[in-house]
Write an enzyme that holds these catalytic residues in place. Structure first.
Site, PDB file in Angstrom:
ATOM      1  N   ASP A 102     -11.124  -6.574  -2.729  1.00  0.00           N
ATOM      2  CA  ASP A 102     -12.063  -7.693  -2.670  1.00  0.00           C
ATOM      3  C   ASP A 102     -13.458  -7.126  -2.470  1.00  0.00           C
ATOM      4  O   ASP A 102     -13.638  -5.920  -2.319  1.00  0.00           O
ATOM      5  CB  ASP A 102     -11.701  -8.658  -1.530  1.00  0.00           C
ATOM      6  CG  ASP A 102     -11.709  -7.960  -0.167  1.00  0.00           C
ATOM      7  OD1 ASP A 102     -12.775  -7.963   0.466  1.00  0.00           O
ATOM      8  OD2 ASP A 102     -10.674  -7.414   0.239  1.00  0.00           O
ATOM      9  N   GLU A 114       0.808  -1.218   0.000  1.00  0.00           N
ATOM     10  CA  GLU A 114       0.000   0.000   0.000  1.00  0.00           C
ATOM     11  C   GLU A 114       0.845   1.275   0.000  1.00  0.00           C
ATOM     12  O   GLU A 114       0.334   2.354  -0.315  1.00  0.00           O
ATOM     13  CB  GLU A 114      -0.943  -0.008   1.205  1.00  0.00           C
ATOM     14  CG  GLU A 114      -1.944  -1.152   1.166  1.00  0.00           C
ATOM     15  CD  GLU A 114      -2.779  -1.280   2.419  1.00  0.00           C
ATOM     16  OE1 GLU A 114      -3.894  -1.808   2.313  1.00  0.00           O
ATOM     17  OE2 GLU A 114      -2.318  -0.858   3.499  1.00  0.00           O
TER      18      GLU A 114
END
Length: 230
Positions: A198, A12
């Site tokens: 997701d 990230e």
């Protein structure tokens, strides 16, 4: 303008750190802070670790040591909006805890005692993020409610309960509300920007492992584009 940027995991923040000029690294309490230049701005990129406690520690250290003018939380999230796909981006319109319950004392679900029910991001940062969307090509970005809790959500029963409690929730993750709460306490402007890894369902563990790098990269690109608007 000095901007603090917080991500929980290496994928990230990796693209952000790689894109920095003159990076200088400091580690405090096991948390790495990388200071340098990014998109013409003075930035401090922090990999906080996963969850609300580590995010709170990292945010407090970042504010106390570096005194940023604003904080951006970047990274991945599970998606709840039907019109979003993996890799798409949610810009926070508000941030709430989904795993807090002191309703017995008259608070809203998700509201910690003596805290606001929702943490509202800085309007200028949100506006800059909106302008930045145009530079992302085919990646879709929306504003929406982002909820935070110390759980990876992949249980349909739990998902149903969360949507009953927060019907407008666009995404959920594990750090944003903690960061927002610390920013609220210190009166530091913030925004949360998350890319979907997701869809918060039974496939989430597989999807997360497969798409975390993509989600982290998309979110990082959004952050850089936002910085260019400031």
């Amino acid at each position: 303008m000095k901007i603090g940027i917080i991500g929980a995991m290496e994928p990230e923040v990796a693209h952000l750190v790689e894109s920095m000029e003159k990076p200088s690294s400091t580690t405090i309490a096991g948390i790495e802070f990388v200071a340098g230049q990014l998109a013409g701005k003075e930035v401090i990129v922090t990999r906080s670790g996963i969850g609300k406690v580590t995010a709170s520690i990292a945010t407090t250290l970042l504010i106390e040591k570096y005194a940023p003018d604003a904080i951006i939380n970047t990274g991945s999230a599970g998606g709840f909006a039907d019109d979003l796909a993996i890799g798409d981006i949610v810009i926070s319109s508000e941030v709430r805890h989904h795993d807090v319950d002191v309703t017995a004392f008259g608070y809203e679900i998700g509201q910690m005692a003596q805290q606001p029910a929702a943490f509202i991001p800085d309007a200028k940062l949100v506006a800059a993020a909106q302008k930045a969307v145009a530079s992302l090509g085919e990646v879709k970005a929306i504003e929406g409610l982002i909820c935070t809790g110390d759980s990876f959500i992949c249980d349909p029963v739990r998902t149903k309960t969360m949507l009953e409690n927060f019907p407008t929730m666009a995404a959920c993750e594990m750090e944003g509300a903690a960061i927002a709460q610390v920013c609220h306490q210190f009166d530091v402007p913030f925004v949360v920007i998350r890319s979907l890894s997701d869809n918060a369902n039974n496939d989430s563990p597989v999807d997360f492992d497969e798409y975390i790098v993509k989600a982290g990269h998309h979110s990082a690109l959004m952050v850089i584009a936002l910085l260019e608007q400031l």
